[in-house]
Each structure stands twice: as C-alpha cells, then as structure tokens.
Design an enzyme around this catalytic site. Sequence first.
Site, mmCIF file in Angstrom:
data_model
loop_
_atom_site.group_PDB
_atom_site.id
_atom_site.type_symbol
_atom_site.label_atom_id
_atom_site.label_comp_id
_atom_site.label_asym_id
_atom_site.label_seq_id
_atom_site.Cartn_x
_atom_site.Cartn_y
_atom_site.Cartn_z
ATOM 1 N N GLY A 127 55.255 4.734 41.115
ATOM 2 C CA GLY A 127 56.213 3.790 41.693
ATOM 3 C C GLY A 127 55.674 3.174 42.967
ATOM 4 O O GLY A 127 56.131 3.521 44.072
ATOM 5 N N SER A 161 54.351 1.698 34.546
ATOM 6 C CA SER A 161 53.965 1.974 33.162
ATOM 7 C C SER A 161 54.572 3.287 32.669
ATOM 8 O O SER A 161 54.380 4.340 33.276
ATOM 9 C CB SER A 161 52.434 2.061 33.053
ATOM 10 O OG SER A 161 51.840 0.861 33.477
ATOM 11 N N GLU A 244 41.649 6.295 40.011
ATOM 12 C CA GLU A 244 41.362 5.267 39.013
ATOM 13 C C GLU A 244 39.875 4.981 38.901
ATOM 14 O O GLU A 244 39.442 4.224 38.053
ATOM 15 C CB GLU A 244 42.113 3.978 39.374
ATOM 16 C CG GLU A 244 43.630 4.124 39.337
ATOM 17 C CD GLU A 244 44.333 2.836 39.708
ATOM 18 O OE1 GLU A 244 43.658 1.901 40.170
ATOM 19 O OE2 GLU A 244 45.560 2.767 39.553
ATOM 20 N N GLU A 380 40.224 -11.993 41.729
ATOM 21 C CA GLU A 380 39.916 -12.674 42.995
ATOM 22 C C GLU A 380 39.887 -11.676 44.149
ATOM 23 O O GLU A 380 39.007 -11.728 45.026
ATOM 24 C CB GLU A 380 40.949 -13.770 43.258
ATOM 25 C CG GLU A 380 40.872 -14.958 42.311
ATOM 26 C CD GLU A 380 41.494 -14.691 40.949
ATOM 27 O OE1 GLU A 380 41.329 -15.535 40.057
ATOM 28 O OE2 GLU A 380 42.136 -13.633 40.778
#
Length: 400
Positions: A127, A161, A244, A380
């Site tokens: 969250g 997710s 990650e 970007e």
Amino acid sequence: MTPRPADLTAFRGEVREWCRTHIPADWRQAQTGASAEEFVTFQQAWFQELRRAGFAVPHWPAQWGGGMSVAEQIVLYQELAAHDAPRLVLGFVAIHHAAATLLAAGTDEQRRRHLPAILDGEIWVQGFSEPGAGSDLAALQTAARREGDEYVVTGQKVWASGAQYADWCLLLARTDPNAPKRHGISYFLLDMRSPGIDVRPIRQATGESHFCEIFLDQVRIPATQLVGAENTGWRVAQETLGAERGLTMLELAERLGNAGFRWLLEACAAPDSLGRRPIEDPVVLDRLAAFEIEVTGLRALCRDLVERHDSGGSGPADASIVKLCYSELLQRLTDFGAEIGGVAAHTVLRKPMSGGWESGAWVLDFIGSWEWTIPGGTSEIQRTIIGERGLGLPREPIGK
C-alpha cells in the site's frame, strides 16, 4: 562459502529432476479462464510444493527456511524458467517485499509473527502509491494520527496488486504533515480485516482486475504494528523497494528468455492462411536475431547485478538499468508477437492467471507490458536516475 562448479552442477541436476516430476504439465490450461477461487487455491498449493522442496524462499536466512547461496539461487530460477514453472503471483509481495522489510527493520515479535505465517500462505499487498503520489511517492497524503496505543488512518491507495486476496498490507502513511515530504512518513503493518477498509478491484484493458484501490476510513492500527520509529517510514520503504532488485528481475529475465522467446519463435514458424511462414522472411529473421541478442544481454546483466550486489559492489543506478532494459524489451518483444500474430492474435482474450507477462497471448501480453514501463517509476524516471546517480550528470533545474 561459494559453491564449487561441481556442486552447482549436481544442484542443477537435482532441480531439473524435481521440475520434471513436480511442475504440473497442464497448469497453463487449468489456469486459463480460472475463477478467483481456483487461482488462489492453485497458488497456495504451488507455494507449498515449492516450500517442501526448499525452493519457495531461497533468499531468506537459513533460520527462516532459506539459506541458499546466490549462485544456487541463480541456478534455481534458471531451471524453473527453463521448465516453464508457474510463478508465485500471490506470494510475491509476501516473500520478497514483506520479508525484506521485516528482516531489515521489523521487531523480533513482528518477524516471529509474520515470517512463519508467510510460509503457511499469508498473502500481502503493498500500500504505497496513491492517486496523487505514484512516481513521486513522497507526495503521499494518507494520514495517520496517534491516539493512545493506536494510529487512526484515513486515505486512499491505488495500484495495489492482489489487494482483494490479501491478509496484510505494507502501508505508508503521513504522521507529521508539517515535516518535509520524506521525513513525515511512517511505515505500518496493516491487518486487511480491520474495520474501515474498502478494497475495490480495477478492471483493466486485458479484462483482469489485478490492480485495486484501497480506501481507509478511520482504520485503527495498533502501535505495535509500526515498523521502525515514527516518521522514519521513507527509510524503511527503501528496504521494501530494494527487494525488487536482483533475483526477482533475474527470474523475470530468465522467463522472458525461455518461454517468451520460444513462443515468439513458434509464432514466426507457424504458417499463415496462405501457407507462408514469417520466419522465412529475412526482415523477420533479422528482428528475431536482434531480440535474441537483447534477451541474452538482459540475462547476463541481471546475473551480473545479482553477483555484484551480493559482493557489495552494486551501483546506485543498477536497479534502474535492469528495470528499464527488461520493461522496454518486454514491450518491444510482445508488440512484435502481436504484429506476427495478426488479426488472430486479437481474438485471444484469456491467458493463464499464474503465468508471467510472456504468455504467448500476444495482444494481452503487449497491453500488460505497460505495467512495467509506467508503474514503479516510468522509463523517463529510470533514465533520469541513471543519468544523475549512475553517470553523475547534473540534476535538472526545478521547474524545467
């Protein structure tokens, strides 16, 4: 101790044999069009299958059920990808993000409570992002105020997710509205069964509802579920986001280089309605050769990052480099698959729920690839990080 080549060869043989005998041969068919209940049941059963083999959390410390060397983890993920194993979709946040956070910043009690529960199937959601705080995460506005031994939280999260399945949430909330943006944030473990939580799945262009909104209305969180000190949540969150990197990206790169590229070759070799095979076209062959070079480079890049990170030699922009390379290659490869598939590819409206972003349902895969070039920092932003932190270029002037 670093495993010897002979040890790794033996380990690779063990993993290969396990994959041959334990990966369900029909899992893709069974998970295509599966109901939410079937998806959850399959994911939990697959997690326990991996757990029994010692493959579910190889990156965790040995005392919590892991203990594999980095070299062994590389072999494990290579073989799982090569044998087209299902992904741990529901368990991903739990075994990577939640575990990394608890191990780095959690209390002993928090670790004892949640790490065994994760191994038993506890599902987590992240969250962090909000409608006005996506790439600029420090701009989040979800507020938490202290009332005795609790915090009362009100706000909204988005792009969460799997929130509809989650038992617990890694939650960032602002506890000091007057502090500079990164200094007034705290980190909480939120029980998703708490009163005042409303989870709303977001229907995506693919027809799935992978992402969700989470609305929090006067939700009470015990102070014992604060991770780290109050107002130090930004620093704790870096441990979460750091999960990650490395092996999670290596797994995705291996999957793209195995099943993903294999399905692309098969699509190019299949005859069209006139009996022509795209792979016989020199232009198509040139594109395939270019993709194979890129995939090979990506896999090597991910392995290099993992090994350097393990030895303490990773750079400040390495994660951005890998994320940028993977996400844009995934997008180009699936776009080419959709081009090769032609009109027929647009009629494939379902893909396996326990698979990755390279299912061979090319149009759905291409639409899904935008999950990688936008969320988690757009391409970007990744280029800006690479330029400023990796190459030492001057920061862009504010307002430009």
